[in-house]
Design an enzyme around this catalytic site. Structure first.
Site, PDB file in Angstrom:
ATOM      1  N   GLU A  79       0.823  -1.348  -0.025  1.00 14.02           N
ATOM      2  CA  GLU A  79      -0.104   0.121   0.013  1.00 14.02           C
ATOM      3  C   GLU A  79       0.719   1.440  -0.017  1.00 14.02           C
ATOM      4  OE1 GLU A  79      -3.140   0.145  -0.430  1.00 14.02           O
ATOM      5  OE2 GLU A  79      -4.145  -1.723   0.222  1.00 14.02           O
ATOM      6  N   ASP A 124      -5.463  -9.530  -8.587  1.00 21.40           N
ATOM      7  CA  ASP A 124      -5.773  -8.656  -9.691  1.00 21.40           C
ATOM      8  C   ASP A 124      -4.665  -7.907 -10.141  1.00 21.40           C
ATOM      9  OD1 ASP A 124      -5.500  -7.422  -7.300  1.00 21.40           O
ATOM     10  OD2 ASP A 124      -7.269  -6.022  -7.504  1.00 21.40           O
ATOM     11  N   GLU A 127     -12.826   1.067 -10.469  1.00 17.31           N
ATOM     12  CA  GLU A 127     -12.337   0.059 -11.429  1.00 17.31           C
ATOM     13  C   GLU A 127     -13.275   0.118 -12.713  1.00 17.31           C
ATOM     14  OE1 GLU A 127     -10.227  -1.091  -7.911  1.00 17.31           O
ATOM     15  OE2 GLU A 127     -12.380  -0.677  -8.398  1.00 17.31           O
TER      16      GLU A 127
END
Length: 599
Positions: free
Chosen positions: A186, A319, A495
């Protein structure tokens, strides 16, 4: 089990989104007049009449230019709102104009969110718009997650005053000297990526590179492991790496393989090859651990550097591995063919095992492979028709991949023309287009917002005997009189609009802008907090909505940025010059000056 209420909503609603991008049929009909043809012939032979008709048509065209554009579009097949140029190998390129009115509305939304954060929580990692307060990720203080993540959005949107105040905070108050642990993944995608993007967009403001080097040097010890796969967490003060508590022997494939764009670009800027080497070693470990089908299980053994039996999916924990396979190839100007090979293998495996068609045949979706043990040590794989909202990046990614990895000549028109793509390129392009349609269709809810997770109907789901059975997809566990499940929420995720942005840039098709605007209007109506900020909607199928007190940083970094760029001139951050990291921070494409292991 899907509730009757949820299914009823799905059947009752008829929105423009459900009729996504239908092909227009232009039928020209001919009428045979009943009156005498000779009389008409004599009438139309009059020069005076033809002069009069020309004058009327010219006047009509002058006062209604859009009709002329529509006629041009019909005749040429080129969208009316664009201009074209011809490049190498005859490739046609569009210039897509901006839509300033819609851009300005999106800028005002950004200001509504940012100014509330700045008022109530400036410098804190996270913002809570209902309670109007901030919070930090650790007890020892924050590292400016929201400030740095949102910084390049301000630069792109031209918010000079807000940007100047944010820069001042970074210069005067941002410190990474924190005796606590932070996520390697992150922190890299949000903070390091944000600093590097702002450095480039600011014409190389030294402040951002200085901060980026400081941060990267504190993250580097995370890579000092037996396998080279980094620790999930790192203490910024001591340099001590820490494993994740839930699965201490494992790391997720998405987390370890989504650091490379940032560290490689930093290496180019500084000349320090250590950044590149550490990031590339991770990819070398992954390449050597390759599974026969080319896809990746979501977990690897951190010490051994091999895959462990775990789910295979395009959603959470998987992903961005696939995203960065492609983007590493793009980032270095298509010079590292090792990444193309890995990407091609993965796409072949995904099409063979994960891409499925809904029962009605109307939608293409991505599924998951879940390993199950029969108790005797044997593993079988169960295909689950579950698709995370996170997966909706994949439609645009496939389209982008088709023009980079599936090109016959290396030069592809916008949109691609017949003969410009290989068979694999055509497969990826068509699947990408269909997946974007599916993700847009999942906005067919009471709010126009898409849920966090959807499931698709399959023959064995046992739902045919239910009342108000959904045709294609549903929110598992949702019901009108039940507490909404986690799957039912909308977390301000980007997304779908990310894929709409990419699809529009690669096609010039106005439908993608239309759907992006509808999503923005739904966000404005249901997520906007009057006193400032935007918040998660707990149930997309309940109207009026209930909010959760959180505004994710990616709303400022990704969602609003991609919406703004969807309505921007195509010369703003063009896709042939920039690659976006997984947090939507644009980084320039470059040609590496040294030989890498993946060339």
């Amino acid at each position: 089990m899907a509730s009757a209420g949820n299914a009823r909503l799905r059947k009752r609603q008829k929105t423009s989104l459900s009729n996504y991008a239908q092909d227009a049929d232009f039928n020209v009909s001919e009428k045979t007049p009943d009156s005498d043809l000779d009389e008409f012939g004599a009438l139309f032979s009059s020069p005076f009449l033809w002069v009069l008709v020309c004058i009327v048509l010219l006047g009509f065209g002058y006062t209604n230019p859009h009709y002329i554009s529509d006629l041009k579009s019909l005749v040429t097949g080129i969208p009316a709102h664009v201009t074209t140029t011809t490049g190498e190998h005859g490739a046609i390129r569009y210039h897509l104009p901006d839509d300033r009115q819609k851009q300005q509305a999106i800028v005002e939304a950004f200001k509504h969110a940012w100014l509330a954060y700045e008022r109530d929580a400036m410098g804190d990692d996270e913002y809570h718009p209902l309670s109007q307060e901030g919070s930090n990720l650790t007890h020892h203080g924050g590292i400016g997650y929201t400030v740095v993540d949102a910084l390049d959005s301000m630069q792109i949107m031209g918010l000079d005053q807000e940007y100047a105040r944010a820069r001042d905070w970074i210069q005067d108050k941002l410190s990474f000297e924190r005796d606590d642990t932070f996520s390697t993944f992150e922190t890299t995608i949000r903070i390091l990526g944000g600093l590097l993007s702002s450095y480039h967009l600011s014409n190389e403001d030294a402040l951002y590179l200085e901060k980026a080097v400081d941060l990267a040097d504190r993250i580097l010890p995370a890579f000092d492991t037996a396998s080279g796969l980094p620790y999930s967490y790192i203490n910024f003060a001591t340099g001590e790496g820490q494993r994740q508590k839930q699965y201490p022997d494992l790391v997720s494939i998405a987390e370890v393989a989504t650091l490379q764009l940032e560290f490689r670009y930093l290496s180019v800027l500084t000349g320090n090859e250590v950044y590149w080497q550490k990031a590339e070693r991770v990819m070398d470990v992954i390449r050597k651990a390759k599974l026969p089908h080319g896809m990746a299980s979501i977990f690897m053994d951190m010490d051994q550097g091999v895959y462990v039996t775990s789910a295979i999916r395009l959603g959470s924990r998987g992903d961005s591995f696939y995203e960065y396979l492609l983007k590493q190839y793009i980032q270095t100007n298509e010079t590292e063919h090792g990444y193309k090979d890995m990407y091609d293998d993965a796409m072949a495996g995904i099409h063979q095992h994960l891409i499925k068609k809904s029962r009605t045949g109307r939608m293409i979706y991505t599924s998951e492979l879940i390993p199950e043990s029969n108790g005797d040590g044997e593993i079988s794989w169960r295909l689950t028709p579950k698709q995370d909202h996170l997966t909706c990046f994949f439609g645009g990614s496939l389209m982008l991949g088709a023009v980079h990895t599936g090109s016959v000549t290396g030069h592809v028109s916008i949109p691609p023309r017949a003969g410009e793509l290989t068979e694999a390129g055509k497969r990826d392009w068509n699947t990408g287009v269909d997946l974007v349609k599916t993700c847009v269709y999942t906005h067919n809810t009471a709010t126009g917002l898409s849920p966090e997770v959807v499931h698709f109907r399959i023959d064995s789901d046992g739902m045919d005997k239910m009342k108000y059975v959904p045709d294609d997809w549903y929110i598992k566990g949702a019901g009108l009189e039940e507490e909404p499940p986690y799957d039912a929420r909308y977390m301000l995720r980007p997304e779908t609009v990310e894929s709409l942005f990419i699809a529009y840039r690669l096609t010039g098709d106005q439908q993608y802008r239309i759907h992006g605007w509808e999503i923005f209007e739904a966000i404005q109506k249901h997520c906007r907090i009057a006193d400032g900020g935007y918040a998660t909607v707990i149930n997309v199928d309940a109207n009026p909505v209930e909010h959760e007190d959180v505004m994710e940083t990616f709303f400022l970094s990704e969602t609003l940025k991609y919406l703004y760029l969807l309505f921007s001139d195509s010369e703003v951050l063009p896709l042939d010059k920039y690659v976006f990291n997984t947090e939507a921070h644009p980084l320039p494409i470059f040609t590496p000056s040294t030989h890498t292991q993946f060339m």
